[in-house]
Design a protein around this motif. Structure first.
Motif, PDB file in Angstrom:
ATOM      1  N   PRO A 208       0.834  -1.217   0.000  1.00 32.70           N
ATOM      2  CA  PRO A 208       0.000   0.000   0.000  1.00 32.70           C
ATOM      3  C   PRO A 208       0.861   1.257   0.000  1.00 32.70           C
ATOM      4  N   GLY A 209       0.366   2.291  -0.653  1.00 30.92           N
ATOM      5  CA  GLY A 209       1.122   3.533  -0.791  1.00 30.92           C
ATOM      6  C   GLY A 209       1.877   3.541  -2.098  1.00 30.92           C
ATOM      7  N   ILE A 210       2.710   2.534  -2.301  1.00 33.37           N
ATOM      8  CA  ILE A 210       3.463   2.437  -3.554  1.00 33.37           C
ATOM      9  C   ILE A 210       2.546   2.018  -4.702  1.00 33.37           C
ATOM     10  N   THR A 211       1.694   1.008  -4.463  1.00 33.54           N
ATOM     11  CA  THR A 211       0.804   0.556  -5.539  1.00 33.54           C
ATOM     12  C   THR A 211      -0.240   1.605  -5.886  1.00 33.54           C
ATOM     13  N   ASP A 212      -0.567   2.503  -4.950  1.00 30.02           N
ATOM     14  CA  ASP A 212      -1.559   3.547  -5.224  1.00 30.02           C
ATOM     15  C   ASP A 212      -1.127   4.460  -6.368  1.00 30.02           C
ATOM     16  N   TYR A 213       0.178   4.754  -6.437  1.00 28.75           N
ATOM     17  CA  TYR A 213       0.658   5.738  -7.404  1.00 28.75           C
ATOM     18  C   TYR A 213       1.581   5.166  -8.479  1.00 28.75           C
ATOM     19  N   PHE A 214       2.289   4.090  -8.174  1.00 25.64           N
ATOM     20  CA  PHE A 214       3.390   3.673  -9.038  1.00 25.64           C
ATOM     21  C   PHE A 214       3.160   2.324  -9.720  1.00 25.64           C
ATOM     22  N   GLN A 215       1.925   1.885  -9.785  1.00 31.51           N
ATOM     23  CA  GLN A 215       1.609   0.598 -10.388  1.00 31.51           C
ATOM     24  C   GLN A 215       2.068   0.517 -11.844  1.00 31.51           C
ATOM     25  N   GLU A 216       1.947   1.638 -12.566  1.00 34.41           N
ATOM     26  CA  GLU A 216       2.276   1.641 -13.995  1.00 34.41           C
ATOM     27  C   GLU A 216       3.631   2.255 -14.317  1.00 34.41           C
ATOM     28  N   THR A 217       4.274   2.859 -13.310  1.00 32.17           N
ATOM     29  CA  THR A 217       5.505   3.612 -13.598  1.00 32.17           C
ATOM     30  C   THR A 217       6.745   3.053 -12.916  1.00 32.17           C
ATOM     31  N   ALA A 218       6.572   2.040 -12.059  1.00 28.46           N
ATOM     32  CA  ALA A 218       7.714   1.391 -11.414  1.00 28.46           C
ATOM     33  C   ALA A 218       7.607  -0.115 -11.634  1.00 28.46           C
ATOM     34  N   TYR A 219       8.728  -0.780 -11.520  1.00 27.40           N
ATOM     35  CA  TYR A 219       8.782  -2.238 -11.638  1.00 27.40           C
ATOM     36  C   TYR A 219       8.501  -2.778 -10.231  1.00 27.40           C
ATOM     37  N   LEU A 220       7.303  -3.326 -10.002  1.00 22.09           N
ATOM     38  CA  LEU A 220       6.908  -3.752  -8.663  1.00 22.09           C
ATOM     39  C   LEU A 220       7.017  -5.267  -8.513  1.00 22.09           C
ATOM     40  N   VAL A 221       7.561  -5.682  -7.367  1.00 18.20           N
ATOM     41  CA  VAL A 221       7.736  -7.104  -7.065  1.00 18.20           C
ATOM     42  C   VAL A 221       7.139  -7.405  -5.698  1.00 18.20           C
ATOM     43  N   LYS A 222       6.991  -8.688  -5.401  1.00 20.92           N
ATOM     44  CA  LYS A 222       6.463  -9.095  -4.106  1.00 20.92           C
ATOM     45  C   LYS A 222       7.445  -8.706  -2.998  1.00 20.92           C
ATOM     46  N   PRO A 223       6.939  -8.226  -1.859  1.00 28.93           N
ATOM     47  CA  PRO A 223       7.843  -7.913  -0.743  1.00 28.93           C
ATOM     48  C   PRO A 223       8.459  -9.174  -0.151  1.00 28.93           C
ATOM     49  N   SER A 224       9.605  -9.029   0.451  1.00 31.03           N
ATOM     50  CA  SER A 224      10.322 -10.131   1.135  1.00 31.03           C
ATOM     51  C   SER A 224      10.692 -11.256   0.175  1.00 31.03           C
ATOM     52  N   ASP A 225      10.919 -10.926  -1.090  1.00 33.10           N
ATOM     53  CA  ASP A 225      11.183 -11.949  -2.097  1.00 33.10           C
ATOM     54  C   ASP A 225      12.454 -11.608  -2.873  1.00 33.10           C
ATOM     55  N   ALA A 226      13.570 -12.162  -2.420  1.00 30.23           N
ATOM     56  CA  ALA A 226      14.866 -11.866  -3.043  1.00 30.23           C
ATOM     57  C   ALA A 226      14.928 -12.375  -4.472  1.00 30.23           C
ATOM     58  N   GLU A 227      14.259 -13.485  -4.756  1.00 31.63           N
ATOM     59  CA  GLU A 227      14.289 -14.052  -6.098  1.00 31.63           C
ATOM     60  C   GLU A 227      13.630 -13.111  -7.103  1.00 31.63           C
ATOM     61  N   SER A 228      12.428 -12.625  -6.768  1.00 35.03           N
ATOM     62  CA  SER A 228      11.731 -11.683  -7.659  1.00 35.03           C
ATOM     63  C   SER A 228      12.521 -10.397  -7.811  1.00 35.03           C
ATOM     64  N   LEU A 229      13.155  -9.975  -6.730  1.00 33.89           N
ATOM     65  CA  LEU A 229      13.948  -8.743  -6.751  1.00 33.89           C
ATOM     66  C   LEU A 229      15.143  -8.892  -7.682  1.00 33.89           C
ATOM     67  N   SER A 230      15.815 -10.026  -7.618  1.00 33.75           N
ATOM     68  CA  SER A 230      16.986 -10.243  -8.483  1.00 33.75           C
ATOM     69  C   SER A 230      16.570 -10.267  -9.952  1.00 33.75           C
ATOM     70  N   GLU A 231      15.454 -10.923 -10.251  1.00 31.52           N
ATOM     71  CA  GLU A 231      14.987 -10.983 -11.638  1.00 31.52           C
ATOM     72  C   GLU A 231      14.624  -9.603 -12.169  1.00 31.52           C
TER      73      GLU A 231
END
Length: 280
Positions: A208-231
């Motif tokens: 929440p907060g980030i998805t409100d404004y940046f859903q289309e303008t940032a690369y969003l990944v699941k929190p606490s997920d190093a694998e998704s973050l690395s990809e």
């Protein structure tokens, strides 16, 4: 809020998001605070300014009338660089030239999720040549993060810069290839806005907060997920089209939503509406 009980003057409160704790005593105290002092304070206000729709929903769930909650984001105040200080910036001590630079800016707290970015580094560094992570900021979790760097055997890829000047921070935004904010809880982070103002791609978490404004303008990944973050980091650093497209979308978002003129007009409209209904 207490003074209003005596003088009856109208009260507007700006809420800057929700506190978050990962230990039981903090959670208990927050639960009690939300339902006593916080509730009574917000209840007595004529209006509450929330930074996002998620914050509005959170406040209304405490029992505050949603009709008096207005969503108005922060405006962007990006410090301007002093060009005379360029040679005195972080590159004086750290060799970032020719590197793929990942930047983190913020306090070093557990809820900021930097530990997952460090966990992602072994995979990132094996896929991307000459990669570097610069961590700007300080905090109580720094010692744990430094230990994590050693445990992950990525000492050669990480630089802890600590607190730096505004001029140096502007330079770091300009030098970086991507800003990563892997937080577990946030409001509407200014660091995302600051990076976007420089046309830089941003990787953040689906919270929440980030998805409100940046859903289309940032690369969003699941929190606490190093694998998704690395990809995500590998994708941005290895694909110029993805990086440039995110940078352009971010700049357009700022111009449409976060300028001082738009935000100030919204705040003045709210204040004037309350004052017009107030009788001394």
């Amino acid at each position: 809020a207490l003074m209003r009980l005596f003088n009856g003057k109208p009260l507007v409160i700006s809420s800057h998001g929700r506190l978050s704790y990962d230990y039981w005593l903090g959670k208990l105290l927050l639960f009690l605070y939300e339902r006593t002092a916080m509730y009574l304070t917000l209840k007595g206000a004529q209006a509450v300014i929330a930074l996002s729709e998620s914050d509005k929903k959170y406040i209304s769930h405490l029992g505050i009338d949603p009709q008096k909650i207005r969503v108005i984001p922060n405006a962007l105040s990006t410090p301007q660089p002093n060009l005379d200080l360029v040679k005195e910036g972080p590159e004086r001590e750290y060799d970032f030239k020719g590197r793929h630079l990942i930047l983190y800016v913020g306090q070093l707290l557990r809820r900021k999720g930097v530990q997952y970015l460090i966990d992602a580094l072994p995979k990132i560094s094996s896929a991307i040549k000459d990669v570097r992570l610069a961590i700007v900021g300080d905090g109580e979790y720094k010692g744990e993060l430094m230990k994590r760097v050693r445990d992950c055997k990525v000492q050669g890829f990480v630089d802890f810069l600590g607190r730096i000047s505004n001029e140096e921070l502007v330079q770091m935004y300009s030098k970086c290839d991507v800003l990563v904010l892997p937080s577990l809880a946030e409001g509407v982070p200014n660091v995302i806005l600051e990076a976007m103002s420089r046309g830089k791609p941003v990787i953040a978490t689906q919270i929440p907060g980030i998805t409100d404004y940046f859903q289309e303008t940032a690369y969003l990944v699941k929190p606490s997920d190093a694998e998704s973050l690395s990809e995500a980091v590998i994708d941005v650093l290895s694909n110029n089209y993805v990086a440039e497209n995110l940078g352009k979308k971010g700049q357009a978002l700022l111009e449409n939503n976060f300028t001082w003129s738009k935000v100030a007009d919204s705040v003045l409209e709210l204040y004037n509406g309350i004052l017009n209904n107030y009788k001394d």
